[in-house]
Design a protein around this motif. Structure first.
Motif, PDB file in Angstrom:
ATOM      1  N   ARG A  92       0.809  -1.214   0.000  1.00  0.00           N
ATOM      2  CA  ARG A  92       0.000   0.000   0.000  1.00  0.00           C
ATOM      3  C   ARG A  92       0.846   1.269   0.000  1.00  0.00           C
ATOM      4  NH1 ARG A  92      -3.648  -2.308   4.811  1.00  0.00           N
ATOM      5  NH2 ARG A  92      -1.551  -3.040   5.317  1.00  0.00           N
ATOM      6  N   CYS A  93       2.047   1.214   0.541  1.00  0.00           N
ATOM      7  CA  CYS A  93       2.909   2.410   0.615  1.00  0.00           C
ATOM      8  C   CYS A  93       4.044   2.346  -0.398  1.00  0.00           C
ATOM      9  CB  CYS A  93       3.487   2.547   2.023  1.00  0.00           C
ATOM     10  SG  CYS A  93       2.249   2.682   3.312  1.00  0.00           S
ATOM     11  N   HIS A  94       3.870   1.588  -1.448  1.00  0.00           N
ATOM     12  CA  HIS A  94       4.956   1.379  -2.410  1.00  0.00           C
ATOM     13  C   HIS A  94       5.398   2.714  -3.015  1.00  0.00           C
ATOM     14  CE1 HIS A  94       7.439  -0.409  -5.449  1.00  0.00           C
ATOM     15  NE2 HIS A  94       7.108  -1.623  -5.065  1.00  0.00           N
ATOM     16  N   PRO A  95       6.713   2.965  -3.079  1.00  0.00           N
ATOM     17  CA  PRO A  95       7.181   4.265  -3.591  1.00  0.00           C
ATOM     18  C   PRO A  95       6.938   4.508  -5.071  1.00  0.00           C
ATOM     19  CG  PRO A  95       8.852   3.250  -2.182  1.00  0.00           C
ATOM     20  CD  PRO A  95       7.807   2.209  -2.428  1.00  0.00           C
ATOM     21  N   ILE A  96       7.010   3.467  -5.925  1.00  0.00           N
ATOM     22  CA  ILE A  96       6.968   3.710  -7.367  1.00  0.00           C
ATOM     23  C   ILE A  96       5.690   4.417  -7.813  1.00  0.00           C
ATOM     24  CG2 ILE A  96       7.049   2.695  -9.674  1.00  0.00           C
ATOM     25  CD1 ILE A  96       8.886   0.590  -8.722  1.00  0.00           C
ATOM     26  N   PRO A  97       4.489   3.973  -7.392  1.00  0.00           N
ATOM     27  CA  PRO A  97       3.296   4.708  -7.838  1.00  0.00           C
ATOM     28  C   PRO A  97       3.331   6.184  -7.437  1.00  0.00           C
ATOM     29  CG  PRO A  97       2.671   2.612  -6.866  1.00  0.00           C
ATOM     30  CD  PRO A  97       4.121   2.792  -6.604  1.00  0.00           C
ATOM     31  N   ASN A  98       3.865   6.473  -6.275  1.00  0.00           N
ATOM     32  CA  ASN A  98       3.923   7.862  -5.811  1.00  0.00           C
ATOM     33  C   ASN A  98       4.966   8.668  -6.579  1.00  0.00           C
ATOM     34  OD1 ASN A  98       2.012   7.812  -3.363  1.00  0.00           O
ATOM     35  ND2 ASN A  98       3.311   6.028  -3.024  1.00  0.00           N
ATOM     36  N   PHE A  99       6.095   8.044  -6.914  1.00  0.00           N
ATOM     37  CA  PHE A  99       7.068   8.720  -7.770  1.00  0.00           C
ATOM     38  C   PHE A  99       6.447   9.059  -9.125  1.00  0.00           C
ATOM     39  CE2 PHE A  99      10.800   6.448  -5.494  1.00  0.00           C
ATOM     40  CZ  PHE A  99      10.958   7.517  -4.632  1.00  0.00           C
ATOM     41  N   LEU A 100       5.794   8.074  -9.722  1.00  0.00           N
ATOM     42  CA  LEU A 100       5.232   8.272 -11.059  1.00  0.00           C
ATOM     43  C   LEU A 100       4.133   9.331 -11.048  1.00  0.00           C
ATOM     44  CD1 LEU A 100       5.419   7.223 -13.990  1.00  0.00           C
ATOM     45  CD2 LEU A 100       3.540   5.667 -13.438  1.00  0.00           C
ATOM     46  N   GLU A 101       3.294   9.307 -10.030  1.00  0.00           N
ATOM     47  CA  GLU A 101       2.235  10.313  -9.931  1.00  0.00           C
ATOM     48  C   GLU A 101       2.821  11.711  -9.740  1.00  0.00           C
ATOM     49  OE1 GLU A 101      -0.940   7.099  -8.100  1.00  0.00           O
ATOM     50  OE2 GLU A 101       0.049   8.554  -6.778  1.00  0.00           O
ATOM     51  N   GLY A 102       3.920  11.810  -8.997  1.00  0.00           N
ATOM     52  CA  GLY A 102       4.587  13.097  -8.851  1.00  0.00           C
ATOM     53  C   GLY A 102       5.106  13.609 -10.185  1.00  0.00           C
ATOM     54  N   MET A 103       5.694  12.711 -10.975  1.00  0.00           N
ATOM     55  CA  MET A 103       6.194  13.113 -12.283  1.00  0.00           C
ATOM     56  C   MET A 103       5.052  13.507 -13.217  1.00  0.00           C
ATOM     57  SD  MET A 103       9.187  10.242 -12.775  1.00  0.00           S
ATOM     58  CE  MET A 103      10.516  10.106 -11.550  1.00  0.00           C
ATOM     59  N   LYS A 104       3.929  12.818 -13.091  1.00  0.00           N
ATOM     60  CA  LYS A 104       2.767  13.185 -13.908  1.00  0.00           C
ATOM     61  C   LYS A 104       2.243  14.567 -13.511  1.00  0.00           C
ATOM     62  CE  LYS A 104      -0.614  12.688 -16.816  1.00  0.00           C
ATOM     63  NZ  LYS A 104      -0.380  12.714 -18.269  1.00  0.00           N
ATOM     64  N   MET A 105       2.179  14.858 -12.228  1.00  0.00           N
ATOM     65  CA  MET A 105       1.708  16.162 -11.776  1.00  0.00           C
ATOM     66  C   MET A 105       2.639  17.284 -12.237  1.00  0.00           C
ATOM     67  SD  MET A 105       0.010  15.751  -7.979  1.00  0.00           S
ATOM     68  CE  MET A 105       0.773  14.305  -7.293  1.00  0.00           C
ATOM     69  N   ALA A 106       3.916  16.955 -12.405  1.00  0.00           N
ATOM     70  CA  ALA A 106       4.889  17.969 -12.814  1.00  0.00           C
ATOM     71  C   ALA A 106       4.783  18.316 -14.297  1.00  0.00           C
ATOM     72  CB  ALA A 106       6.306  17.484 -12.506  1.00  0.00           C
ATOM     73  N   GLU A 107       4.139  17.450 -15.083  1.00  0.00           N
ATOM     74  CA  GLU A 107       4.039  17.696 -16.523  1.00  0.00           C
ATOM     75  C   GLU A 107       3.300  18.999 -16.818  1.00  0.00           C
ATOM     76  OE1 GLU A 107       2.290  14.649 -18.833  1.00  0.00           O
ATOM     77  OE2 GLU A 107       3.929  13.254 -18.556  1.00  0.00           O
TER      78      GLU A 107
END
Length: 633
Positions: A446-461
């Motif tokens: 549930r706290c896996h870092p990869i989905p949160n990293f990817l979502e951060g990169m998507k928000m930065a677009e």
């Protein structure tokens, strides 16, 4: 001017530290799981709401959207360290074997074989840890017994997190730019930080917010004052006891619960219709599977041998999902590799691909070295363990980026898969011990870092948040979160006691890891046993569903929905998914996509209202020194 400013990073570091302390205090001390057990974390959303509200008072010095998102993302990263499935579990594992060795007779089984330096061994330090009531001024006296284990595991986890970050960079362009996946989880923070503030001007949003908030307020007040009426069916209700006749009694045996969490209905509204249908239908299908097993007699003497084998079925299903994802992305991965290391002009994208492949290789080598030299694992088993882990990580990330569903797949672990495929004898005691020592970060995801990293990169677009600066933000957040989480767990548990008042301390995580290890070493599990057939069955069902979807455009069953439905992910949420699916289906059928879009603020309001009241109740728990209402579980 770049959106990631110094003041945003400093604010984010403060929020990351505060969030890590908050999550640890309420989860370890009071077992309030709201903060970090959901695909969209509760506490960072509440902190973001406070930032957005306070931002209106700053006049010309207002934080821009990029700065708000920077601070929010740093709080999110702190959840991946401090949350329910990560470093909290580490403390439950490294203290467990030596403290409980005598009562479990583990000295004769594996204690002498445990890797040196990775566990707390001192008797006095462990006794104080489990009993608690240690004054703050005495706590540093035990630190000498923790420095080596925490340092080694901290370096390991930072390396693993970096490895996850490089994996994210490999799929970033394909999943955020080329395919333009939906990313349902990021819709609320983006809407909250929109410069126009349009979300907060929508009456439907406030209607959803008010409904969810009032439900949480009513139920929470009932917790403190039982004479106040409540709505008990909002949270988990076990309907298994209603099934009393055979073979339907099997549902009672294996469980069936319902819930109508407002936040879950809100989140599920953003799941595509076909996947939402597959999720709730597969959950019900699993209950039918239990009934058939009882009717046919499979659920009888064979139950002691592993029936209903959901662990194996869901493991096979998720590995099938991972294989399908890797196959679908094979051209992107090979093209990225060729661009990074082949001839031709080096574009910025190629440079990032090159950095990702080199970083992945370096961190992979460090993880392998750790496992071989510190955990005494063989290179082959180490490679198998981390390859399965990375495959599952990609599957979870893709599912969340595309569908936003919960991904609590506690049945699916690399060690279990390797034991199912090869048996305990072939793997050997040292490898079994090494894999179970790492049980803490792959028990649940549930706290896996990869989905949160990817979502951060998507928000930065499309915003002034350069990728290099964003990665720097992740690094700062990770370092702050590691040290803060360590300190918070250390202080909270020595104060409350792991077997005392720390009701959320993960004693059971250590028990799961080392009871299973003891069973593997003492009794073993052969390769090619019945478990393997059910594992292959789960893999085969996903392959068949994927083939049918490719062959028939109108085929309604999504292979990922099957994987989610038969694993733990849907246990708490299937009815919420059904309600959201049915509502969305009616809106689209009778009002078209226009009606669907108009309803979005209402469902965002359900999430925000439920999260807000949940965060406030958890803060009240800290203030009162007792557990109060939890919006989840």
């Amino acid at each position: 001017m770049q959106g990631i400013t110094l003041r945003a990073v400093l604010l984010g570091a403060l929020l990351a530290a505060l969030n890590a302390i908050w999550v640890t205090a309420v989860e370890v001390r009071y077992y309030i799981l709201d903060g970090s057990s959901l695909p969209l974390f509760v506490t960072p959303i509440f902190l973001l709401l406070l930032l957005v509200a306070g931002n209106r008072l700053l006049g010309t010095r207002k934080l821009r959207q990029e700065e708000l998102l920077t601070a929010y993302l740093m709080a999110v990263i702190s959840n991946t360290f401090a949350g329910h499935d990560m470093l909290q579990n580490l403390f439950g594992v490294i203290t467990h074997p030596y403290y409980f060795a005598a009562q479990n007779q583990w000295q004769e089984v594996f204690i002498a074989k445990l890797p040196a330096g990775l566990f707390v061994r001192d008797e006095a330090a462990l006794n104080a840890w489990y009993r608690g009531n240690i004054p703050l001024e005495r706590m540093p006296g035990f630190l000498v017994h923790w420095i080596v284990p925490l340092t080694l595991w901290g370096l390991f986890f930072l390396t693993l997190t970096a490895h996850f970050l490089f994996v994210t960079l490999l799929v970033r362009r394909a999943w955020t730019e080329s395919e333009r996946l939906a990313f349902p989880v990021i819709q609320l923070p983006l809407a909250m930080t929109e410069p126009s503030g349009q979300l907060f001007k929508q009456p439907l949003m406030w209607m959803g917010f008010g409904i969810a908030f009032l439900i949480g307020l009513l139920n929470g007040t009932h917790e403190l004052y039982p004479q106040v009426p409540n709505l008990p069916w909002i949270k988990l209700v076990d309907i298994g006891p209603f099934f009393t006749s055979q073979p339907w009694e099997a549902i009672r045996t294996y469980g069936m619960q319902t819930s109508l969490y407002p936040f879950a209905i809100g989140l599920a509204y953003f799941i595509p219709l076909d996947l939402a249908f597959s999720c709730w239908f597969s959950y019900l299908l699993a209950r039918g599977y239990f009934v058939v097993g009882r009717f046919t007699g499979l659920d009888g003497p064979s139950a002691a041998q592993g029936w209903p084998f959901l662990k194996e079925i869901s493991s096979g299903a998720w590995l099938g999902v991972a294989a399908a994802i890797l196959w679908a992305n094979r051209r992107h991965l090979t093209a990225g590799f060729d661009a990074a290391f082949g001839k031709g002009k080096k574009t910025s994208d190629a440079r990032w691909d090159r950095a990702a492949w080199l970083g992945l290789t370096l961190t992979g080598a460090l993880l392998a070295g750790w496992s071989v030299f510190l955990l005494n694992m063989s290179p082959a088993v180490t490679a198998g363990f981390f390859l399965v882990l990375m495959a599952l990580s990609l599957a979870i990330t893709r599912v969340r980026a595309e569908f936003g569903t919960p991904h609590e797949i506690v049945f699916v672990k690399p060690a279990d898969m390797l034991v199912t495929l090869f048996g305990t004898r072939a793997l050997g005691d040292a490898n079994l011990i090494g894999m179970q020592a790492m049980y803490w970060f792959n028990r649940g995801y549930r706290c896996h870092p990869i989905p949160n990293f990817l979502e951060g990169m998507k928000m930065a677009e499309g915003r002034k948040m350069g990728l290099a600066r964003l990665i720097g933000v992740f690094v700062v957040a990770a370092l702050v979160s590691l040290f803060t989480t360590y300190a918070a767990n250390y202080i909270v548990t020595y104060d409350a006691g792991a077997q005392g008042k720390a009701t959320g301390y993960k004693v059971w995580v250590g028990r799961e890891a080392f009871d299973q290890l003891s069973s593997w070493i003492k009794t073993g599990q052969p390769a090619g046993s019945t478990n393997l057939y059910f594992f292959l069955g789960g893999l085969g069902v996903v392959a068949a569903l994927a083939g049918l979807r490719n062959a028939f455009v109108t085929w309604p069953f999504h292979p990922t929905g099957f994987a989610l439905g038969v694993s733990y992910a849907m246990n708490y949420f299937w009815l919420c998914v059904f309600v959201a699916w049915f509502t969305k289906l009616l809106l689209i059928r009778y009002g078209g996509m226009t009606a669907h879009r108009r309803a979005i603020p209402f469902f965002l309001g359900l999430i925000l209202g439920d999260y807000t009241v949940g965060a406030l109740w958890s803060l009240l728990s800290l203030l009162l020194g007792q557990a109060t209402y939890k919006i989840y579980i």
